[in-house]
Design a protein around this motif. Structure first.
Motif, PDB file in Angstrom:
ATOM      1  N   PRO A 135       0.799  -1.232   0.000  1.00 30.17           N
ATOM      2  CA  PRO A 135       0.000   0.000   0.000  1.00 30.17           C
ATOM      3  C   PRO A 135       0.831   1.281   0.000  1.00 30.17           C
ATOM      4  CG  PRO A 135      -0.199  -1.155   2.101  1.00 30.17           C
ATOM      5  CD  PRO A 135       0.578  -2.039   1.185  1.00 30.17           C
ATOM      6  N   ILE A 136       2.036   1.230   0.523  1.00 32.07           N
ATOM      7  CA  ILE A 136       2.872   2.437   0.542  1.00 32.07           C
ATOM      8  C   ILE A 136       3.307   2.802  -0.881  1.00 32.07           C
ATOM      9  CG2 ILE A 136       5.076   3.395   1.320  1.00 32.07           C
ATOM     10  CD1 ILE A 136       4.704   1.748   3.887  1.00 32.07           C
ATOM     11  N   LYS A 137       3.731   1.819  -1.651  1.00 31.16           N
ATOM     12  CA  LYS A 137       4.111   2.075  -3.040  1.00 31.16           C
ATOM     13  C   LYS A 137       2.912   2.534  -3.863  1.00 31.16           C
ATOM     14  CE  LYS A 137       8.172  -0.828  -3.519  1.00 31.16           C
ATOM     15  NZ  LYS A 137       8.823  -1.900  -4.269  1.00 31.16           N
ATOM     16  N   LEU A 138       1.750   1.927  -3.598  1.00 27.57           N
ATOM     17  CA  LEU A 138       0.539   2.314  -4.306  1.00 27.57           C
ATOM     18  C   LEU A 138       0.210   3.778  -4.022  1.00 27.57           C
ATOM     19  CD1 LEU A 138      -1.945   1.609  -6.019  1.00 27.57           C
ATOM     20  CD2 LEU A 138      -3.063   0.872  -3.918  1.00 27.57           C
ATOM     21  N   ARG A 139       0.294   4.185  -2.768  1.00 25.03           N
ATOM     22  CA  ARG A 139      -0.010   5.572  -2.406  1.00 25.03           C
ATOM     23  C   ARG A 139       0.992   6.534  -3.029  1.00 25.03           C
ATOM     24  NH1 ARG A 139      -3.535   9.209  -2.094  1.00 25.03           N
ATOM     25  NH2 ARG A 139      -3.106  10.806  -0.584  1.00 25.03           N
ATOM     26  N   ARG A 140       2.271   6.162  -3.044  1.00 24.88           N
ATOM     27  CA  ARG A 140       3.289   7.010  -3.668  1.00 24.88           C
ATOM     28  C   ARG A 140       3.002   7.201  -5.155  1.00 24.88           C
ATOM     29  NH1 ARG A 140       8.792   4.556  -1.068  1.00 24.88           N
ATOM     30  NH2 ARG A 140       8.570   5.492   0.989  1.00 24.88           N
ATOM     31  N   LYS A 141       2.601   6.123  -5.821  1.00 26.36           N
ATOM     32  CA  LYS A 141       2.287   6.210  -7.246  1.00 26.36           C
ATOM     33  C   LYS A 141       1.086   7.129  -7.465  1.00 26.36           C
ATOM     34  CE  LYS A 141       1.559   3.619 -11.394  1.00 26.36           C
ATOM     35  NZ  LYS A 141       2.418   2.803 -12.170  1.00 26.36           N
ATOM     36  N   GLN A 142       0.074   6.997  -6.621  1.00 26.04           N
ATOM     37  CA  GLN A 142      -1.099   7.852  -6.737  1.00 26.04           C
ATOM     38  C   GLN A 142      -0.732   9.319  -6.532  1.00 26.04           C
ATOM     39  OE1 GLN A 142      -3.537   6.059  -3.734  1.00 26.04           O
ATOM     40  NE2 GLN A 142      -4.509   4.624  -5.173  1.00 26.04           N
ATOM     41  N   LEU A 143       0.144   9.589  -5.553  1.00 30.41           N
ATOM     42  CA  LEU A 143       0.571  10.961  -5.308  1.00 30.41           C
ATOM     43  C   LEU A 143       1.377  11.525  -6.476  1.00 30.41           C
ATOM     44  CD1 LEU A 143       1.541  10.826  -1.525  1.00 30.41           C
ATOM     45  CD2 LEU A 143      -0.361  12.063  -2.562  1.00 30.41           C
ATOM     46  N   ARG A 144       2.258  10.701  -7.071  1.00 28.39           N
ATOM     47  CA  ARG A 144       3.032  11.151  -8.231  1.00 28.39           C
ATOM     48  C   ARG A 144       2.118  11.519  -9.392  1.00 28.39           C
ATOM     49  NH1 ARG A 144       6.624   6.969  -7.148  1.00 28.39           N
ATOM     50  NH2 ARG A 144       5.678   5.705  -8.763  1.00 28.39           N
ATOM     51  N   ILE A 145       1.117  10.689  -9.639  1.00 26.80           N
ATOM     52  CA  ILE A 145       0.178  10.956 -10.726  1.00 26.80           C
ATOM     53  C   ILE A 145      -0.605  12.238 -10.451  1.00 26.80           C
ATOM     54  CG2 ILE A 145      -1.928  10.100 -11.842  1.00 26.80           C
ATOM     55  CD1 ILE A 145      -0.749   7.253 -11.492  1.00 26.80           C
ATOM     56  N   ALA A 146      -1.061  12.407  -9.217  1.00 25.35           N
ATOM     57  CA  ALA A 146      -1.812  13.613  -8.848  1.00 25.35           C
ATOM     58  C   ALA A 146      -0.932  14.855  -8.950  1.00 25.35           C
ATOM     59  CB  ALA A 146      -2.373  13.465  -7.437  1.00 25.35           C
ATOM     60  N   ASN A 147       0.318  14.755  -8.512  1.00 21.90           N
ATOM     61  CA  ASN A 147       1.224  15.900  -8.591  1.00 21.90           C
ATOM     62  C   ASN A 147       1.510  16.295 -10.036  1.00 21.90           C
ATOM     63  OD1 ASN A 147       1.466  16.255  -5.837  1.00 21.90           O
ATOM     64  ND2 ASN A 147       3.282  14.974  -5.667  1.00 21.90           N
ATOM     65  N   ARG A 148       1.716  15.303 -10.904  1.00 18.12           N
ATOM     66  CA  ARG A 148       1.951  15.614 -12.322  1.00 18.12           C
ATOM     67  C   ARG A 148       0.746  16.307 -12.939  1.00 18.12           C
ATOM     68  NH1 ARG A 148       4.703   9.929 -13.796  1.00 18.12           N
ATOM     69  NH2 ARG A 148       6.785  10.422 -13.037  1.00 18.12           N
ATOM     70  N   ALA A 149      -0.445  15.815 -12.615  1.00 20.48           N
ATOM     71  CA  ALA A 149      -1.659  16.432 -13.143  1.00 20.48           C
ATOM     72  C   ALA A 149      -1.795  17.866 -12.637  1.00 20.48           C
ATOM     73  CB  ALA A 149      -2.880  15.610 -12.753  1.00 20.48           C
ATOM     74  N   ASN A 150      -1.468  18.096 -11.375  1.00 14.20           N
ATOM     75  CA  ASN A 150      -1.544  19.423 -10.788  1.00 14.20           C
ATOM     76  C   ASN A 150      -0.538  20.366 -11.438  1.00 14.20           C
ATOM     77  OD1 ASN A 150      -2.377  21.436  -9.099  1.00 14.20           O
ATOM     78  ND2 ASN A 150      -1.176  20.750  -7.343  1.00 14.20           N
ATOM     79  N   ILE A 151       0.673  19.892 -11.682  1.00 18.85           N
ATOM     80  CA  ILE A 151       1.695  20.707 -12.335  1.00 18.85           C
ATOM     81  C   ILE A 151       1.264  21.073 -13.748  1.00 18.85           C
ATOM     82  CG2 ILE A 151       4.048  20.648 -13.276  1.00 18.85           C
ATOM     83  CD1 ILE A 151       4.806  19.013 -10.748  1.00 18.85           C
TER      84      ILE A 151
END
Length: 98
Positions: free
Chosen positions: A73-89
């Protein structure tokens, strides 16, 4: 609901495991790969399919990667955060151009 017998499940599992065992490389053994990075190094050559590690054959399999992420779950959450951050940028860059 449909019920599936154990025999059918075992056949499906056996078929999946036999397909996994039949995975072969797209390059014949001994083929020069044209991936030389250093001038002084030798040109890499393709190996036999059984000489490569097992995890290599699952790298491009989206389902296998999803299962791997679901187990951690930690890797899954990190991946979700990376995707969200890229979309935000991307959104912020788009709005800055307007």
């Amino acid at each position: 609901m449909f019920s599936v017998s154990r025999v059918l499940l075992n056949k499906v599992e056996t078929k999946a495991s036999s397909q996994a065992a039949k995975i072969v490389s797209s390059c014949a053994a001994g083929t020069v790969l044209n991936l030389q990075i250093k001038k002084s190094g030798k040109e890499p050559v393709a190996l036999e399919s059984h000489e490569y590690p097992d995890w290599l054959w699952t790298v491009l399999d989206a389902q296998a990667q999803a299962e791997k992420l679901a187990s951690d779950p930690i890797k899954l959450r990190r991946k979700q955060l990376r995707i969200a951050n890229r979309a935000n940028i991307k959104q912020n860059n788009f709005l800055a151009k307007i």
